[in-house]
Design a protein around this motif. Structure first.
Motif, PDB file in Angstrom:
ATOM      1  N   LEU A  16       0.827  -1.202   0.000  1.00  0.00           N
ATOM      2  CA  LEU A  16       0.000   0.000   0.000  1.00  0.00           C
ATOM      3  C   LEU A  16       0.868   1.261   0.000  1.00  0.00           C
ATOM      4  N   LEU A  17       1.919   1.268   0.818  1.00  0.00           N
ATOM      5  CA  LEU A  17       2.803   2.434   0.868  1.00  0.00           C
ATOM      6  C   LEU A  17       3.496   2.622  -0.482  1.00  0.00           C
ATOM      7  N   ASP A  18       3.969   1.526  -1.074  1.00  0.00           N
ATOM      8  CA  ASP A  18       4.598   1.622  -2.394  1.00  0.00           C
ATOM      9  C   ASP A  18       3.623   2.164  -3.433  1.00  0.00           C
ATOM     10  N   MET A  19       2.361   1.739  -3.342  1.00  0.00           N
ATOM     11  CA  MET A  19       1.368   2.199  -4.313  1.00  0.00           C
ATOM     12  C   MET A  19       1.125   3.699  -4.175  1.00  0.00           C
ATOM     13  N   SER A  60      -0.855   0.326 -18.279  1.00  0.00           N
ATOM     14  CA  SER A  60      -1.541   1.390 -19.018  1.00  0.00           C
ATOM     15  C   SER A  60      -2.968   1.007 -19.389  1.00  0.00           C
ATOM     16  N   LEU A  61      -3.266  -0.293 -19.450  1.00  0.00           N
ATOM     17  CA  LEU A  61      -4.636  -0.723 -19.717  1.00  0.00           C
ATOM     18  C   LEU A  61      -5.548  -0.458 -18.522  1.00  0.00           C
ATOM     19  N   ILE A  69       2.363   3.332 -15.593  1.00  0.00           N
ATOM     20  CA  ILE A  69       3.704   2.777 -15.727  1.00  0.00           C
ATOM     21  C   ILE A  69       4.039   1.849 -14.562  1.00  0.00           C
ATOM     22  N   ARG A  70       3.552   2.176 -13.364  1.00  0.00           N
ATOM     23  CA  ARG A  70       4.081   1.561 -12.143  1.00  0.00           C
ATOM     24  C   ARG A  70       3.190   0.533 -11.459  1.00  0.00           C
ATOM     25  N   PHE A  71       1.939   0.420 -11.861  1.00  0.00           N
ATOM     26  CA  PHE A  71       1.002  -0.407 -11.084  1.00  0.00           C
ATOM     27  C   PHE A  71       1.493  -1.844 -10.940  1.00  0.00           C
ATOM     28  N   ILE A 116       8.918   0.679  -6.556  1.00  0.00           N
ATOM     29  CA  ILE A 116       8.196   1.889  -6.956  1.00  0.00           C
ATOM     30  C   ILE A 116       8.494   2.261  -8.399  1.00  0.00           C
ATOM     31  N   VAL A 117       9.769   2.248  -8.749  1.00  0.00           N
ATOM     32  CA  VAL A 117      10.222   2.711 -10.061  1.00  0.00           C
ATOM     33  C   VAL A 117      10.254   1.541 -11.039  1.00  0.00           C
TER      34      VAL A 117
END
Length: 554
Positions: A16-19, A60-61, A69-71, A116-117
């Motif tokens: 959750l924190l990363d999101m 992106s979908l 980009i990151r999900f 994260i990245v």
């Protein structure tokens, strides 16, 4: 609270924190570049295999903005943490064991960053953990399913990043006897078969990744490279964890636990291998990040004794708390006001000035990637001899801009003496640009050195120039007068202007042949370049002359 419940809560909090951090932290230029991968799915890309493209494509979908980009990177990292936890001994299920695990894992700098990245290292970490997961199962039960699943994990690692080969190599070196098992060979063949599409892509595109990683990235030896390597590793992991890991690798060097040996060999192998690589050029600090997976295992297993608890609490915990604070404040640190990551304000100012007119960026491939991500408008870089080729050179967006109205922008434009360039001031941002009504780039001109001849201190070249643009190329274009240079590669670049025939126009898709001459410099490889007022492009493969004064065919 039961240990299993505590683990689930801490893992959920981690994800959750990363999101949240991923949502509000400025996108890095490399991430925008990898987002471009996801827009043009293929079996390979100039710099890397295609796994990172799948992450950005599927993200992106589901989302716009940063999470486009990151999900999947955030979810994959949560899976990496879960897999590493399952690599630990069964006696991990204590409250102290759960806390120690998250302290160790949460203290590793680059391991946390790749939660994260989005870069190729994010899937590499996940599939490295998955490979170790199946390898541990194979050691306890060398069944066909476990062996074949190792092969699938290996293929996924290779599709993430090429250095996955090192993970497998060090694991095999730690336990040569696995090579006596036919199932291991079948698993290897399965991984190779799954990797064939990427190999074919490399072949069809003349192996751009191999030429880039094995040739273009080489540089002259500098004592600074090996000397800075270990300090860099202290930062990539953290000083306490890195030093303790090396100590435990030495302490356990005679262990008969095959899984612990695999961890030991992988940690030491990555450090030693990339330190040796520094003698042929710079080694990026994060190239060892895949060793984070066995490093967490090694530290957890080796520090279960009560005598090591003070090291966890006093040595490792402060780094975990520091990284936790950094995660929380990263969105602020990456804001435009601080300017740690990216330069969104500058790109938005460029968009306000240029509107929907395409933009060519001189001297940077990161800026057009970010510009396309933030604005959705057409942008392309101009590849220069002083930069490197990228995925843009395979996509060739600039071909569609030939003859069109474009703005030329870039930090290099700021320093060049270009007629009619204008200074644009918007809010706190200033930049130079030049508007061209009929743009003519040189990146898609291909030069072949058909023949060369050395006579005295002169060299004579027979050249064929192929025009890969869909429009004619005029060397006497009113805004883009194009000149020919030969660029010798010595300790520095040494360009020599070469004569050309007058009024050369190459038809669309056509070619022209002519001869030129220049000063001969012995034992110096060279490339042929075309120059205009904003760019000097590389238009031939490197040519290395035979050490002879006689005429030679190249």
């Amino acid at each position: 609270m039961k240990p299993k419940r505590l683990f689930c809560i801490l893992l959920a909090a981690w994800v959750l924190l990363d999101m949240l951090v991923a949502m509000f932290t400025t996108v890095h230029a490399d991430e925008a570049y990898y987002a471009l991968y996801g827009q043009f799915l293929d079996w390979g890309y100039y710099d890397h295999p295609p796994m990172v493209a799948l992450l950005t494509f599927f993200s992106s979908l589901l989302f716009d903005g940063n999470l486009s980009i990151r999900f999947l990177t955030v979810l994959l990292h949560g899976g990496t943490v879960w897999l590493i936890w399952n690599l630990l001994p069964e006696e991990k299920w204590t409250r102290r064991g759960v806390k120690d695990f998250f302290i160790i894992a949460g203290s590793l700098f680059m391991f946390s960053v790749y939660g994260i990245v989005t870069t190729p290292d994010a899937p590499l970490l996940f599939f490295t953990a998955l490979f170790f997961f199946f390898y541990k199962k194979y050691l306890s039960n060398n069944s066909w399913p476990n062996a074949l699943l190792m092969g699938v994990a290996l293929a996924a690692m290779l599709y993430s990043k090429y250095m996955a080969v090192l993970v497998v190599a060090f694991v095999v070196i730690s336990n040569w006897r696995v090579l006596k098992d036919p199932k291991i060979w079948v698993a290897g063949l399965l991984a190779a078969a799954l990797f064939v599409p990427h190999i074919l892509w490399q072949f069809q595109n003349e192996f751009p990744s191999l030429r880039y990683h094995l040739v273009a990235r080489n540089s002259a030896f500098s004592l600074r490279f090996p000397l800075e390597f270990i300090p860099n590793q202290l930062v990539i992991f953290n000083p306490v964890c890195f030093c303790l890991a090396l100590y435990f690798c030495w302490k356990n060097r005679k262990t008969e636990n095959l899984f612990l040996r695999a961890c030991l060999f992988t940690i030491a192998g990555f450090v030693l291998f990339f330190w040796m690589m520094t003698f042929k050029g710079h080694a990026e600090p994060h190239w060892t990040v895949a060793a984070s997976v066995p490093l967490v295992v090694m530290l957890f297993v080796s520090m279960r004794d009560d005598s090591w608890q003070k090291w966890i609490r006093r040595g490792i915990l402060p780094f975990a708390l520091l990284l936790l604070a950094a995660r929380v404040f990263l969105p602020v640190l990456s804001s435009e006001k601080v300017g740690l990551l990216g330069d969104r304000k500058r790109l938005e100012a460029i968009h306000q000035h240029c509107g929907d007119t395409p933009v060519v960026f001189v001297g940077s491939f990161q800026e057009p990637a970010l510009y396309r991500f933030y604005t959705g408008e057409n942008a392309a870089p101009l590849s220069s001899v002083y930069g490197r080729q990228t995925q843009f050179d395979l996509l060739q967006f600039d071909k569609d801009l030939q003859g069109q109205t474009v703005y030329a922008i870039g930090r290099l434009i700021d320093t060049l003496d270009i007629p009619k360039k204008e200074l644009v001031c918007r809010e706190d941002t200033t930049f130079y640009c030049r508007k061209y009504e009929h743009f003519q780039g040189t990146n898609r001109l291909e030069v072949n050195v058909d023949r060369y001849r050395v006579a005295g201190d002169s060299m004579y070249l027979d050249l064929t120039v192929q025009n890969h643009y869909g429009v004619p190329f005029d060397f006497n274009h009113p805004d883009f007068v194009t000149t020919l240079h030969v660029l010798y590669k010595l300790d520095h670049y040494f360009p020599i202007t070469c004569p050309m025939p007058d009024h050369v126009v190459i038809p669309a898709g056509g070619c022209v042949s002519f001869s030129t001459h220049l000063k001969y410099i012995p034992d110096a490889p060279f490339v042929v370049c075309f120059d205009n007022e904003i760019c000097r492009s590389v238009n031939s493969r490197p040519v290395k002359l035979e050490n002879s004064k006689n005429g030679k065919r190249n």
